[in-house]
Design a protein around this motif. Sequence first.
Motif: not given
Length: 618
Positions: A38, A132-133, A135-137, A139-140, A147, A290
Motif C-alpha cells: 500500500e 485488481d490489487l 495490477d494496481k500495485a 502499475g499496469a 500482471s 471487483t
Amino acid sequence: MRRAGAGLALLTSALAAPKKTLQDDPVFQKKNYQENIETDAECNRSPLWGPFRVQLLQTAEEMRVELAYEKMMEWGLENVTKVDEQSKICLLGLVSMQYYFAHMLLFEVGSVEAAVDAFRMMDEHSGALHPDLLDKAAGAGEIWPISADSLDSLRRALLRASSGGGTGGPDRRRRFKNAFGLHDEDWHQVWSAWRPTGAPVAPVGPRGLGAARPTAPTPGFRVFVYDPDTIPALRKLARGGSFCKPNQWGMEVALHDWFLACPCRTDNPEEADFFFVPHYTSCLINHADTFAGCDTKQLCMPTTELFEEVLRESPYYRRVDGGRNHLFVWGSGMGADGPFASWRQWVPNAIFLMTEPELWNPYKEVVLPSYTPHKDIIVPGRLTVDDMISLGKMAKPFTERTVLGHFIGWPRPPHFSVMDPQLCQNSSCPLNVRSVLLDLKDTEESMHVDVDVPYLESFLGLTSSLFCFVPRGKSAWSSRFFQTFFAGCIPVLLNDRYEVPFGELVDVPKAVIKWPMTEVPALVEYLKHMAMEDAERMLELHEAGKELRCWYAWPPSWVEWSWLELNKSKFNRTCEDWHIRNAYVAVTRLLATKAGTGRGRFYWPGAPPGDLQRPPAI
C-alpha cells in the motif's frame, strides 16, 4: 453422554474470556506484506529491491530472466526461509523474479517439472493479492513488469502441459502422472467404472487423442476448454486463479485446472463432447470492488454482459439448443442467477456443476432455483488442505467426545418465496432454524452453540462434538457440512431442500442424519437417546463418514504450494487413495454418463469426427 455438562465446561474453559469475535480471527488481520504494497509498491525503501526494479524495467524483455536468476542466486533466494522473509519486504519484486524464471523454464528450456517448481512458490505469494490489487500495485506494467493476466496465462500453460500418461513419443518429456497425481492405471479405473457401453477401455492409438497420449486409456468423454488468452471477455471473468482457489468457492478454479490437466481435454472442438466455460465469479463478486456496482446483494449485470459476449462470439455455442453441451461451475449460494442473470435465455440446457440446489435469500425476486436435477451436478465446497489436516489433528476420538451437538452461525430467516422474512426473525418461527438452535445455548447444557466467534472456536466445537448441526442459512449449501466429516462429527442436516453431493456414487444416509428443519425439539431428544442408548449406531454413522469424506476433497494440483503440504503431511492417512477418490473423479464419472456416442449432429459410415462435416457427393 453422562459427562456432557463436564465436557462442555472443559470446552468453554479452553475458550476463556475475554470473548473474541470472528473479526478477531487471524484470517482477518492485516498481513505483513500489505503495508508495503500500500505504501511502497516500488520497494524503494529496500536497498536490494528498489535498484533491482529499476534495472529490471531497463533491461530488454528477453534478457530479464538472466537478471532475475543472477539476483536470485546472489541473494540466496533458493532458500525457502529467505524467500519468505523477502516476501514481507517486496512481494511484487519476488513474484516478478519467480515469474520470469518459471516462464523461461517452460517456454525456453521446455521442462515442465522445473517450471512448476519455480511457479509453485510464486503461486503461494501471488495468491495473497486480489488480481485488481496486484495490477494496481504493478502499475499496469510501469512499476513491475507483471500482471494478473500474465500469471494466470502461465498457470494455464503449465496445467495444459501436465496431462501425463501414455508413451508420449520421442519428442516429449513424458510425465508418469498428471498434475493431480493420476497415472494411466488410475485413469483406467476412472473411465471403466462408468463406461456407458460396458466395453473395456481401449488404449489410445499412435496419433494420440486430444491430451490423451498414445497407449493411455481412451477417455470416456472429451472436453474443449475455452481459453481466456483468446477471449477478452472471458479473461475478465477468470482472473486471479491463485487468489481465488484457496477460498470456499475455489472449486470454480479447481475444476478449470482439472480439465486443463485431464487427458479428456481436447483442443479440437470438432471432437468435443463438452465445452467448459471457465470463470471465477463467486470469488470475484464476493469481493465487492471487483465489478463496479456488483456484490452479493443483487444480480450482477457486468458479469452477465461478459458471459453474453463470450457466447455471442463463440463459434460452438449455437451448435446445439440452449448450450446443452456447455459446462459451467457456480460455486456460491447465488447459483447461476447472480453472475449470469440472463442464463435462462442463453444456456437453459447447459450442465451446471454447482453447490447450490435452492435459492439465495438476498434475491427475493428469484423464486426458481438455477439447479435442475435431471441435468446438473451438485458439488461440494472447497476445503483447503490445511483445514482438512488441521480438523483431523484436532479431532478427539469419537468415544471420548462429551459434547452432544455443535453449531456456530448467524440467525437467518427463510427465503421470501417461502414466507415474508420479516415475519420470521427469531426462534418463535420454526423456519428460522438457526435461531431455534441458538436458543439451545440457554436451555441445553450438552450443546455448544454460539454466534460471532473466531474460526478456532468453531473448529474446537466441531472436533469435540458427537453431532454437528448443518442448518439452512442464506441459502441451502454450507461449507460446514463438509468440515464435519474431516472433524469426525456426525452431520445433522436441517435443510429440507438441500441435496448432498454425489448421492449417485455414495450411500449418503449411512453417514448423515437429515431431519425436518421445523422439528428441532424432537431432534434434540432423538440425539440424546442415541447418545445414551445406541452407541453402536452412532459409531456406524461416524465410520461411514470417514469413508465418505474423501469424495468431498478437492486436492491441489502440483502447480500449488499446498501440493507440497499435501504430500509432506501424508494426507493419505486421512484419505488413503485421495488421488482417485475425490471430488474431481466424482464429477468426471458423473459427466461420463451424460456424454452420448452420438455427440455429433451428423454422422454416417466413413464420416470424419465433428459437427461441421459435409456429406460426400454421390
